[in-house]
Design a protein around this motif. Sequence first.
Motif, mmCIF file in Angstrom:
data_model
loop_
_atom_site.group_PDB
_atom_site.id
_atom_site.type_symbol
_atom_site.label_atom_id
_atom_site.label_comp_id
_atom_site.label_asym_id
_atom_site.label_seq_id
_atom_site.Cartn_x
_atom_site.Cartn_y
_atom_site.Cartn_z
ATOM 1 N N LYS A 52 20.758 16.126 64.894
ATOM 2 C CA LYS A 52 21.480 15.210 64.227
ATOM 3 C C LYS A 52 20.551 13.913 63.737
ATOM 4 O O LYS A 52 20.767 13.505 62.598
ATOM 5 C CB LYS A 52 22.549 14.679 65.130
ATOM 6 N N ALA A 53 19.661 13.550 64.372
ATOM 7 C CA ALA A 53 19.023 12.257 64.207
ATOM 8 C C ALA A 53 17.572 12.441 63.511
ATOM 9 O O ALA A 53 16.817 12.283 64.170
ATOM 10 C CB ALA A 53 19.169 11.402 65.399
ATOM 11 N N PHE A 54 17.514 12.698 62.308
ATOM 12 C CA PHE A 54 16.300 12.933 61.585
ATOM 13 C C PHE A 54 16.353 12.323 60.277
ATOM 14 O O PHE A 54 17.478 12.202 59.844
ATOM 15 C CB PHE A 54 15.898 14.466 61.603
ATOM 16 N N GLU A 55 15.270 12.298 59.499
ATOM 17 C CA GLU A 55 15.070 11.664 58.357
ATOM 18 C C GLU A 55 15.856 12.173 57.399
ATOM 19 O O GLU A 55 16.039 13.520 57.245
ATOM 20 C CB GLU A 55 13.412 11.541 57.698
ATOM 21 N N ARG A 56 16.559 11.663 56.658
ATOM 22 C CA ARG A 56 17.240 11.748 55.132
ATOM 23 C C ARG A 56 18.418 12.770 55.714
ATOM 24 O O ARG A 56 18.923 13.915 54.961
ATOM 25 C CB ARG A 56 16.551 12.886 54.298
ATOM 26 N N SER A 57 19.163 12.557 56.897
ATOM 27 C CA SER A 57 20.092 13.427 57.311
ATOM 28 C C SER A 57 21.675 12.792 56.974
ATOM 29 O O SER A 57 22.486 13.162 57.509
ATOM 30 C CB SER A 57 19.885 13.645 58.756
ATOM 31 N N ALA A 58 21.710 11.444 56.573
ATOM 32 C CA ALA A 58 22.892 10.749 56.333
ATOM 33 C C ALA A 58 23.115 10.105 54.969
ATOM 34 O O ALA A 58 22.601 8.962 54.480
ATOM 35 C CB ALA A 58 22.781 9.352 57.237
#
Length: 234
Positions: free
Chosen positions: A134-140
């Motif tokens: 879930k917690a990675f770059e460009r994921s939101a």
Amino acid sequence: MSTLEPLFEIPATPLIPVKGETRGYPVHRIFCVGRNYAAHAAEMGVEVDREEPFYFTKPASAITPTGSTIPYPPGTENFHYEMELVIAIGAPAFRVSVEDAPKAVYGYACGLDMTRRDLQQASRLKQRPWDFGKAFERSAIISDITQTGDFPAIGKQRIWLKVGDEVRQDSHLSDMVWSVPEIVSHLSRFYHLAPGDLIYTGTPAGVGPVVAGDVITGGIDGLRDLALTIGPAE
């Protein structure tokens, strides 16, 4: 006493456009509600915890504006979309009641919680945190924010997502297990919520994989739509 200077360049704070504003909304933290639609929990093979909501987080570096192209991320072979309503906090909130929680909400946006599903599921089986999934770059991914005064009370607004021309998610905000006031109130028991905090409120059923070249579009009645293109792998 001398003032310390940074050893390296400090990353810029992400700014999200706001409908009708010339100034951007600066992102502080990103919280995400897990399993907030019963049908989505069922398709993941789990049950909704109806005693209280639970959360995971994403870094500010995950924020990506609508209309972007992102690379297919490393470490996964099962990259999923999750269409969500996003709450933008605009006032301090600590231990607020459900009744007072809406006063802390600045506005709303459409969001995508992009997920490395294979990594998330592997972590879940080992009872480990979901960070790799879930917690990675460009994921939101996020659309422009609409202020609360320009958005009607949350009810049966449609929330939908397409990959290409195919509708993959189609539900209503009224299907959320935990409402916006309940989420804000509950989260404020554990954090001093502050302006700049975003809360992704969970996704309906219909999640699935995307590949390089896919174009995702999504929307919620009354909010600005979003779009995302999946580029080649890094």
